[in-house]
Design an enzyme around this catalytic site. Structure first.
Site, short mmCIF file in Angstrom:
data_model
loop_
_atom_site.label_atom_id
_atom_site.label_comp_id
_atom_site.label_asym_id
_atom_site.label_seq_id
_atom_site.Cartn_x
_atom_site.Cartn_y
_atom_site.Cartn_z
N GLN A 78 56.27 10.94 30.50
CA GLN A 78 54.82 11.03 30.56
C GLN A 78 54.21 9.68 30.24
O GLN A 78 53.97 9.34 29.08
CB GLN A 78 54.30 12.10 29.59
CG GLN A 78 52.84 12.37 29.80
CD GLN A 78 52.37 13.62 29.09
OE1 GLN A 78 53.15 14.41 28.59
NE2 GLN A 78 51.07 13.80 29.06
N PHE A 79 53.94 8.90 31.29
CA PHE A 79 53.38 7.57 31.10
C PHE A 79 52.00 7.61 30.46
O PHE A 79 51.58 6.64 29.82
CB PHE A 79 53.35 6.79 32.42
CG PHE A 79 52.28 7.21 33.37
CD1 PHE A 79 51.05 6.56 33.37
CD2 PHE A 79 52.49 8.25 34.27
CE1 PHE A 79 50.05 6.94 34.26
CE2 PHE A 79 51.50 8.63 35.15
CZ PHE A 79 50.27 7.98 35.14
N THR A 80 51.29 8.72 30.57
CA THR A 80 49.94 8.79 30.02
C THR A 80 49.91 8.75 28.50
O THR A 80 48.84 8.58 27.90
CB THR A 80 49.20 10.06 30.51
OG1 THR A 80 49.93 11.21 30.09
CG2 THR A 80 49.05 10.05 32.03
#
Length: 150
Positions: A78-80
């Site tokens: 999850q890059f966010t």
């Protein structure tokens, strides 16, 4: 690396209508990788998570680790998690690693968890549009950042 560790009664990850991972009792781990993350971060984070005493003992006290309860794990990229929200209302993801950097770190993290736990760890599909379902147990949700180690 940043991780959101959630103690779950069950969890699953679905991609394009197909369940790609599912577990019963254990941990759902959302993980984000920064460009500066390396194998040291992977090793430290995996060891920290498998030894976190966040499962209840017979007295209802969080005193048992994932290993103690033979819990299962799903890891979802999850890059966010590296969103910067200081300026304006549109998050910036400039700190999130490129796939070229993030994929090997993510895969190494999954492998390191499997090594410590001596069993298969579920995973999402890197970069895919995933639907994550879970029943958070407690709720217990812990944030860990390898750059801050708090």
């Amino acid at each position: 690396m940043r991780a959101v560790v959630q103690r779950v009664s069950w969890a699953s990850v679905t991609v394009e209508g197909e369940i790609v991972s599912e577990i019963k009792k254990g941990l759902l781990i959302l993980v984000g990788v920064e460009e500066i993350d390396n194998q040291h971060d992977v090793d430290w984070l995996a060891k920290k998570i498998v030894n976190l005493r966040i499962f209840n003992d017979d007295k209802g006290v969080m005193n048992k680790s994932l290993q103690d309860v033979s819990g299962d794990v799903i890891v979802v990229s999850q890059f966010t998690l590296h969103a910067a929200t200081k300026k304006g209302n549109r998050p910036s993801y400039i700190k999130a690693a490129s796939p070229k950097v993030a994929i090997p770190v993510y895969e190494s993290f999954v492998s390191q968890l499997e090594f410590f736990l001596r069993k298969k760890v579920g995973a999402g599909v890197f970069g895919a549009d995933m639907k994550v379902e879970l029943l958070n147990d407690g709720p217990v949700t812990i944030l860990i950042d390898t750059q801050r180690k708090e």
